[in-house]
Write a protein that holds these residues in place. Structure first.
Motif, mmCIF file in Angstrom:
data_model
loop_
_atom_site.group_PDB
_atom_site.id
_atom_site.type_symbol
_atom_site.label_atom_id
_atom_site.label_comp_id
_atom_site.label_asym_id
_atom_site.label_seq_id
_atom_site.Cartn_x
_atom_site.Cartn_y
_atom_site.Cartn_z
ATOM 1 N N THR A 305 0.812 -1.213 0.000
ATOM 2 C CA THR A 305 0.000 0.000 0.000
ATOM 3 C C THR A 305 0.847 1.265 0.000
ATOM 4 O OG1 THR A 305 -0.209 -0.261 2.398
ATOM 5 C CG2 THR A 305 -2.038 -1.031 1.050
ATOM 6 N N SER A 306 2.009 1.211 0.629
ATOM 7 C CA SER A 306 2.886 2.377 0.621
ATOM 8 C C SER A 306 3.301 2.720 -0.810
ATOM 9 C CB SER A 306 4.121 2.106 1.484
ATOM 10 O OG SER A 306 4.986 3.225 1.485
ATOM 11 N N LYS A 307 3.653 1.711 -1.583
ATOM 12 C CA LYS A 307 4.034 1.936 -2.979
ATOM 13 C C LYS A 307 2.833 2.389 -3.801
ATOM 14 C CE LYS A 307 6.530 -0.187 -6.845
ATOM 15 N NZ LYS A 307 7.287 -1.377 -7.312
ATOM 16 N N LEU A 308 1.656 1.876 -3.475
ATOM 17 C CA LEU A 308 0.447 2.282 -4.191
ATOM 18 C C LEU A 308 0.127 3.752 -3.925
ATOM 19 C CD1 LEU A 308 -1.719 -0.904 -3.599
ATOM 20 C CD2 LEU A 308 -0.997 -0.032 -5.830
ATOM 21 N N TYR A 309 0.274 4.178 -2.664
ATOM 22 C CA TYR A 309 0.061 5.592 -2.337
ATOM 23 C C TYR A 309 1.060 6.477 -3.080
ATOM 24 C CZ TYR A 309 -3.354 5.288 1.476
ATOM 25 O OH TYR A 309 -4.499 5.120 2.209
ATOM 26 N N ALA A 310 2.330 6.107 -3.001
ATOM 27 C CA ALA A 310 3.374 6.898 -3.653
ATOM 28 C C ALA A 310 3.144 6.959 -5.161
ATOM 29 C CB ALA A 310 4.747 6.300 -3.352
ATOM 30 N N SER A 311 2.768 5.833 -5.744
ATOM 31 C CA SER A 311 2.529 5.778 -7.190
ATOM 32 C C SER A 311 1.331 6.630 -7.584
ATOM 33 C CB SER A 311 2.306 4.329 -7.626
ATOM 34 O OG SER A 311 3.421 3.521 -7.322
ATOM 35 N N SER A 312 0.295 6.599 -6.757
ATOM 36 C CA SER A 312 -0.907 7.387 -7.045
ATOM 37 C C SER A 312 -0.596 8.876 -6.977
ATOM 38 C CB SER A 312 -2.014 7.024 -6.054
ATOM 39 O OG SER A 312 -2.359 5.657 -6.160
ATOM 40 N N TRP A 313 0.168 9.271 -5.943
ATOM 41 C CA TRP A 313 0.568 10.686 -5.854
ATOM 42 C C TRP A 313 1.406 11.076 -7.071
ATOM 43 C CZ3 TRP A 313 5.575 12.505 -5.965
ATOM 44 C CH2 TRP A 313 5.683 13.900 -5.912
ATOM 45 N N ALA A 314 2.388 10.242 -7.419
ATOM 46 C CA ALA A 314 3.289 10.560 -8.531
ATOM 47 C C ALA A 314 2.526 10.678 -9.845
ATOM 48 C CB ALA A 314 4.379 9.495 -8.640
ATOM 49 N N ALA A 315 1.533 9.819 -10.052
ATOM 50 C CA ALA A 315 0.751 9.864 -11.288
ATOM 51 C C ALA A 315 -0.020 11.175 -11.396
ATOM 52 C CB ALA A 315 -0.208 8.675 -11.342
ATOM 53 N N ILE A 316 -0.668 11.578 -10.296
ATOM 54 C CA ILE A 316 -1.419 12.836 -10.324
ATOM 55 C C ILE A 316 -0.468 14.023 -10.453
ATOM 56 C CG2 ILE A 316 -2.948 14.356 -9.010
ATOM 57 C CD1 ILE A 316 -4.343 11.918 -10.187
ATOM 58 N N TYR A 317 0.667 13.975 -9.754
ATOM 59 C CA TYR A 317 1.647 15.062 -9.873
ATOM 60 C C TYR A 317 2.091 15.217 -11.320
ATOM 61 C CZ TYR A 317 5.868 17.835 -9.492
ATOM 62 O OH TYR A 317 6.814 18.820 -9.678
ATOM 63 N N PHE A 318 2.408 14.099 -11.973
ATOM 64 C CA PHE A 318 2.847 14.127 -13.368
ATOM 65 C C PHE A 318 1.785 14.763 -14.264
ATOM 66 C CE2 PHE A 318 2.474 11.857 -17.473
ATOM 67 C CZ PHE A 318 3.643 12.293 -18.089
ATOM 68 N N LEU A 319 0.532 14.387 -14.072
ATOM 69 C CA LEU A 319 -0.537 14.918 -14.912
ATOM 70 C C LEU A 319 -0.818 16.388 -14.613
ATOM 71 C CD1 LEU A 319 -2.970 11.857 -14.873
ATOM 72 C CD2 LEU A 319 -1.395 12.547 -16.692
ATOM 73 N N MET A 320 -0.651 16.797 -13.357
ATOM 74 C CA MET A 320 -0.878 18.197 -12.992
ATOM 75 C C MET A 320 0.283 19.094 -13.412
ATOM 76 S SD MET A 320 -3.838 18.675 -11.510
ATOM 77 C CE MET A 320 -3.669 20.132 -10.476
ATOM 78 N N ASP A 321 1.370 18.502 -13.857
ATOM 79 C CA ASP A 321 2.596 19.246 -14.147
ATOM 80 C C ASP A 321 2.563 19.965 -15.492
ATOM 81 O OD1 ASP A 321 5.220 19.857 -13.033
ATOM 82 O OD2 ASP A 321 6.054 18.701 -14.698
ATOM 83 N N THR A 322 1.683 19.536 -16.393
ATOM 84 C CA THR A 322 1.636 20.131 -17.727
ATOM 85 C C THR A 322 0.193 20.395 -18.142
ATOM 86 O OG1 THR A 322 1.497 17.979 -18.854
ATOM 87 C CG2 THR A 322 3.715 18.865 -18.419
#
Length: 377
Positions: A305-322
Motif C-alpha cells: 500500500t505504501s508503494k500504491l500511495y506513492a505511485s498514485s501521488w506521482a501519477a497525479i503530480y505528473f498529470l498536474m505538471d503540464t
C-alpha cells in the motif's frame, strides 16, 4: 390452463418492473432490459453485500515503523473498496452558485487617453465585460475542533477553499458541485479511537477516517501540521465523491495525497510535492508505471500500500505538471461525472491516456528523474 400461464407471465413482468424501480432507487443504475434475470440477480447481490457503517477511506499514519505494521492486527491502510461500502447516491448539494464580479467601465478623454474604472462615472461610457465570475459557496462545512485553537479552524477553512479553487480549475468551474462535509478534529488519540470504534470501524494505524454514509470525517490531532494534512486528505475524498461519484482507487487517493501540502499566498495557490514520497525535490520511493497502476485497483487490500500511495501521488503530480496532463485529467473527471455510480475501466483509462500521451511510460519516467517543483495556480 392458458389463462394460468398468462397470469404467471403477468406476475413475472410486474416483478421485473418492481426490480427496475428498486435498481433506480437504491443504486442509481439503469435497468438492463436485455438481461432482466441477470440484472435482478446483480441487484440482489449488490444490495445484500452493502455495509453502510464502513468508511470510504482512511489516512494511514506516516510515522509507523514497518515492524509495527507487520505485527498489527489489521493492515496499516484500512481502505475499503468504494463500491462495496455504500449505496450509490449523489451526496452533493447541487451546483456551486456564482456571481458576476468584474465589469469594467472605459472611456477616452479629450486628450485621447483611455481610462478604466470599476465604478461608473456620471457620464456616458462603454462597458468592458471581463467575463470574470466568482463562486459564492464551495462547501457546507461543519467544522468541529474541540479544545483546539481558533487559528487552526480558520487556517483549515482557508486551505480547503484553496484546494477547491484549484480543483475547479482542472474540471472547470461550471462542473463543480457544492460539497457537504462534517469534519471533526479530536485532540487526543483516545477520543479519536473512541469516535471511530463507535462507528464500527477500526482506528488501528490511522490518523483520519472518512465515512461515506454520514459524509463525515474524523481526524486525530497529533500536531497542527499533520492534522492539517490529514484533514485536507479526507476532505478531498469528500470532494471527489460529491463531484465525480465513484472513481478508481489510484485517482481518488492520488488527488488526496497531491493536495495535502496546499497553501495560499494572497490569490495564489501553491501545491508542494508530498514530503512523504519526496526529499530535496526528488522522489524517494519506487513507483509503478501509470499504465500498470490503473489496473491495480484490487491490490489495495493486500498489496504494497505504501508503494500504491506513492505511485498514485506521482501519477497525479505528473498529470498536474503540464497543460496536456491537466487536459487529460479534465477529460477523465468529466467522464467520471457523467456516470456517478460507475468507475472508468482500465481499458477506458488507458485509451484516454495513450491518446493524450502516446509515449506515456517514457515521458513519465523521464519526468520523475527531474527535480519536482511546487505547482502554482
Amino acid at each position: 390452463m392458458f389463462k394460468t400461464k398468462l397470469r404467471v407471465v403477468f406476475v413475472f413482468f410486474v416483478l421485473l418492473i418492481a426490480s427496475a424501480l428498486i435498481a433506480n432507487h437504491f443504486t442509481g443504475r439503469v435497468f438492463n432490459c436485455h438481461d432482466p434475470i441477470g440484472e435482478v440477480k446483480r441487484i440482489y447481490n449488490s444490495l445484500s453485500s452493502q455495509v453502510t457503517t464502513e468508511p470510504l477511506a482512511t489516512k494511514q499514519l506516516k510515522n509507523v515503523s514497518s515492524a509495527t505494521l507487520q505485527n498489527a492486527s489489521v493492515p496499516a491502510d484500512n481502505h475499503l473498496s468504494q463500491a462495496n461500502n455504500t449505496r450509490c447516491v449523489d451526496v452533493s448539494l447541487g451546483k456551486v452558485k456564482y456571481k458576476r464580479n468584474g465589469d469594467i467601465f472605459t472611456w477616452t478623454d479629450s486628450d485621447g487617453v483611455p481610462h478604466f474604472s470599476d465604478k461608473k462615472p456620471d457620464f456616458a461610457v462603454a462597458t468592458y465585460d471581463t467575463g470574470f465570475i466568482e463562486p459564492l459557496d464551495y462547501f457546507d462545512l461543519s467544522l468541529n475542533t474541540p479544545n483546539l485553537p481558533s487559528s487552526f479552524n480558520q487556517e483549515l477553512r482557508i486551505k480547503l477553499n484553496t484546494v477547491f479553487k484549484v480543483y475547479g480549475q482542472i474540471i472547470g468551474v461550471h462542473a463543480l458541485k457544492k460539497v457537504k462535509l462534517n469534519l471533526t478534529v479530536l485532540p487526543t488519540r483516545r477520543a479519536y479511537e473512541a469516535a471511530i470504534k463507535q462507528r464500527s470501524a477500526d482506528p488501528t494505524n490511522t490518523a483520519g477516517m472518512y465515512f461515506h454514509a454520514s459524509n463525515s470525517a474524523f481526524i486525530h490531532y497529533d500536531n497542527a501540521h499533520s492534522a492539517m494534512r490529514t484533514a485536507v486528505h479526507e476532505a478531498v475524498h469528500a470532494i471527489n465523491k460529491a463531484v465525480l461519484g465513484y472513481t478508481p482507487r489510484w485517482f481518488n487517493e492520488g488527488f488526496a495525497e497531491y493536495f495535502e501540502l496546499t497553501k495560499n499566498n494572497m490569490q495564489t495557490a501553491i501545491v508542494e510535492p508530498n514530503s512523504s514520497w519526496t526529499k530535496n525535490n526528488n522522489i524517494t520511493k519506487s513507483v509503478f508505471s501509470i499504465d500498470l497502476l490503473v489496473g491495480l485497483d484490487d491490490s489495495w487490500k493486500k498489496g504494497d500500500t505504501s508503494k500504491l500511495y506513492a505511485s498514485s501521488w506521482a501519477a497525479i503530480y505528473f498529470l498536474m505538471d503540464t497543460q496536456a496532463g491537466r487536459s487529460l485529467l479534465n477529460n477523465i473527471m468529466l467522464a467520471e461525472q457523467e456516470f456517478l455510480c460507475n468507475k472508468l475501466s482500465e481499458k477506458q483509462l488507458k485509451t484516454m491516456m495513450y491518446k493524450q500521451f502516446p509515449n506515456l511510460n517514457r515521458e513519465y519516467s523521464q519526468r520523475l528523474k527531474k527535480p519536482l517543483k511546487a505547482h502554482i495556480f
